[in-house]
Scaffold this active site. Structure first.
Site, PDB file in Angstrom:
ATOM      1  N   ASP A   1      32.002 -49.529 -43.685  1.00  0.00           N
ATOM      2  CA  ASP A   1      31.518 -50.500 -44.679  1.00  0.00           C
ATOM      3  C   ASP A   1      32.603 -50.744 -45.724  1.00  0.00           C
ATOM      4  O   ASP A   1      33.539 -49.966 -45.871  1.00  0.00           O
ATOM      5  CB  ASP A   1      30.257 -49.972 -45.375  1.00  0.00           C
ATOM      6  N   GLU A   2      32.437 -51.837 -46.457  1.00  0.00           N
ATOM      7  CA  GLU A   2      33.237 -52.113 -47.656  1.00  0.00           C
ATOM      8  C   GLU A   2      34.726 -51.837 -47.491  1.00  0.00           C
ATOM      9  O   GLU A   2      35.309 -51.051 -48.231  1.00  0.00           O
ATOM     10  CB  GLU A   2      32.679 -51.296 -48.840  1.00  0.00           C
ATOM     11  N   VAL A   3      35.338 -52.477 -46.493  1.00  0.00           N
ATOM     12  CA  VAL A   3      36.784 -52.289 -46.318  1.00  0.00           C
ATOM     13  C   VAL A   3      37.497 -53.242 -47.272  1.00  0.00           C
ATOM     14  O   VAL A   3      37.920 -54.336 -46.899  1.00  0.00           O
ATOM     15  CB  VAL A   3      37.204 -52.540 -44.851  1.00  0.00           C
TER      16      VAL A   3
ATOM     17  N   HIS B   1      36.507 -46.638 -47.381  1.00  0.00           N
ATOM     18  CA  HIS B   1      35.962 -45.404 -47.987  1.00  0.00           C
ATOM     19  C   HIS B   1      36.621 -44.147 -47.450  1.00  0.00           C
ATOM     20  O   HIS B   1      35.965 -43.143 -47.203  1.00  0.00           O
ATOM     21  CB  HIS B   1      34.443 -45.323 -47.790  1.00  0.00           C
TER      22      HIS B   1
END
Length: 475
Positions: free
Chosen positions: A148-150, A92
């Site tokens: 988060d969410e790599v 992100h």
């Protein structure tokens, strides 16, 4: 023995990567958050932070000034709210990596989301970001590192080479970068407690996590925004983290911005249900096993830097109020409902609907009301004229419009209605533009209207324009 482990600090998440409120609006909100039971704020600045030096390019057009950042903290403090900044340090990172001067630090060259963990410059960039944020938050006790969410981790060229070496895997790559970041932050700011999102850790084994040494550096924040959150599974996950040495944990629920990427209106029940599930998780934990440090009640404003706006803060406030009161009382009791009504000036409690009737008198309630009316009724009312009116559909269809061809007697069967409708909506949208401009910067007002109001109005305008031209040809 079961006991109710406390849920710890209650933090309201302020997502500033879309529709960042003016400071004057935050000044009205903080006392309300406090009355509703909040203890702190988790502030995700993204491009609203006044970066300087080599980072200046990251600033949004209306980024807060250093004075305004101080003001936010002063206002928070006077309402008894702790401020925890959130910076992204791995995934992100679109708002950084979209800029040409940082694009060579992307994990995958075409995608500006994840940073390349193999480059020394990546760590230097993250250090510059952290140092600037911390310099303006001298009193902060905690810092949230995001992470988060790599997506696409391990897919860059350098990662592919690293992964081809014996014993290396993506989980190891993730943890080694987060350890580097955490150690770097702690060496400059040893007093900080570091928090990170937990999703990238969920699939890792207990032994792998324990041996990584991440436990001494960060506290994971387990996020789940589902109204039907699986209690048993979540308790197992917490037990796994605890046995990996991660005994200090945070959790995260959601009060808005987690339903749909282009959601405009918030249904309270969805979000209260999510909080009820979290309370069940906490009360199902074996006594003394784990310390829940707190819960962040998230309110996403965009899914990511490139997506559209979801529900505006004033629209989601009744949901936030109900969620905080649910956490405060352990259930949305009569007492909780009374506080909710008093704080928001709402007499009738509507929790199971997107379209409220009673907007109360809370800060921004006029914006919530206009947004609700436009979202719920603009498109249906225009469709009713353009498609539902048999005269318009039968005597001024797209075929007729294109050929500028109409039966003059039929025009009066739909033109007055269409004109009246346009006037009605234009004046309501003008009103929204004015009241929204008191809470938000002009680009936010523009974006919301362009996304959610103008396309429908433009259909109506172009219909009337075609009609006007056609009628003129008849004269």
């Amino acid at each position: 023995a079961m006991t109710s482990t406390s849920i710890g600090k209650k933090l309201v998440h302020l997502d500033l990567k879309g529709a960042p409120p003016r400071i004057s609006y935050l000044a009205q909100l903080f006392p309300l958050f406090s009355k509703l039971g909040a203890d702190g704020l988790l502030v995700e600045y993204e491009d609203m932070f006044p970066y300087g030096g080599i980072l200046e390019v990251l600033r949004a057009k209306h980024a807060y000034s250093p004075d305004e950042i101080k003001q936010i903290q002063h206002l928070a403090k006077s309402s008894g709210l702790e401020v925890i900044p959130l910076i992204q340090t791995f995934g992100h990172m679109e708002f950084v990596l979209k800029h040409r001067q940082f694009s060579d630090l992307r994990e995958v060259s075409f995608y500006p989301s994840a940073i390349n963990p193999h480059r020394q410059q990546s760590l230097e960039l993250l250090q510059a970001i952290t140092d600037q944020v911390m310099a303006l938050h001298p009193e902060a006790q905690c810092l949230h590192l995001g992470a988060d969410e790599v997506h696409l981790l391990g897919q860059g060229e350098e990662s592919q080479q690293w992964l081809s070496l014996h014993g290396n895997n993506v989980d190891g790559l993730y943890l080694s970068h987060m350890k580097n970041v955490a150690e770097q932050v702690l060496s400059a700011h040893p007093h900080l407690t570091l928090i990170m999102w937990d999703d990238m850790l969920r699939g890792m084994s207990q032994d792998f996590l324990r041996e990584s040494g991440i436990a001494g550096l960060v506290q994971p924040m387990i996020w789940d925004y589902n109204p039907a959150l699986n209690v048993e599974q979540t308790v197992h996950l917490i037990e796994k983290y605890q046995q990996s040495g991660l005994s200090k944990l945070w959790v995260a629920s959601s009060f808005k911005g987690s339903t749909e990427v282009n959601q405009c209106l918030t249904c309270i029940d969805n979000h209260v249900a999510n909080h009820m599930q979290w309370l069940k998780v906490v009360s199902a934990l074996p006594e003394g096993m784990v310390e829940i440090q707190g819960i962040a009640v998230t309110g996403w404003q965009r899914y990511d830097h490139f997506s559209v706006l979801c529900e505006l803060l004033p629209v989601g406030l009744p949901s936030l109020a109900a969620c905080l009161q649910t956490l405060h009382h352990g259930v949305f009791t009569d007492n909780a409902q009374e506080t909710f009504r008093q704080c928001l000036g709402i007499s009738s409690l509507e929790t199971d609907t997107f379209v409220r009737q009673d907007f109360g008198s809370f800060p921004g309630s006029n914006v919530a009301q206009l947004v609700t009316q436009i979202t719920a009724y603009l498109k249906p009312s225009v469709d009713r004229v353009l498609e539902g009116n048999r005269y318009a559909a039968g005597w001024f269809s797209p075929y007729h419009r294109k050929r500028k061809f109409v039966h003059p007697v039929m025009v009066q069967q739909f033109e007055p209605e269409a004109r009246g409708l346009l006037l009605k909506w234009e004046s309501m949208i003008e009103e929204l533009r004015v009241v929204m401009g008191l809470l938000y910067y002009p680009d936010t007002v523009e974006e919301w209207l362009e996304e959610y109001a103008n396309p429908v109005l433009d259909c109506l305008r172009s219909f009337l324009r075609d009609l006007q031209e056609t009628v003129e040809l008849l004269q």
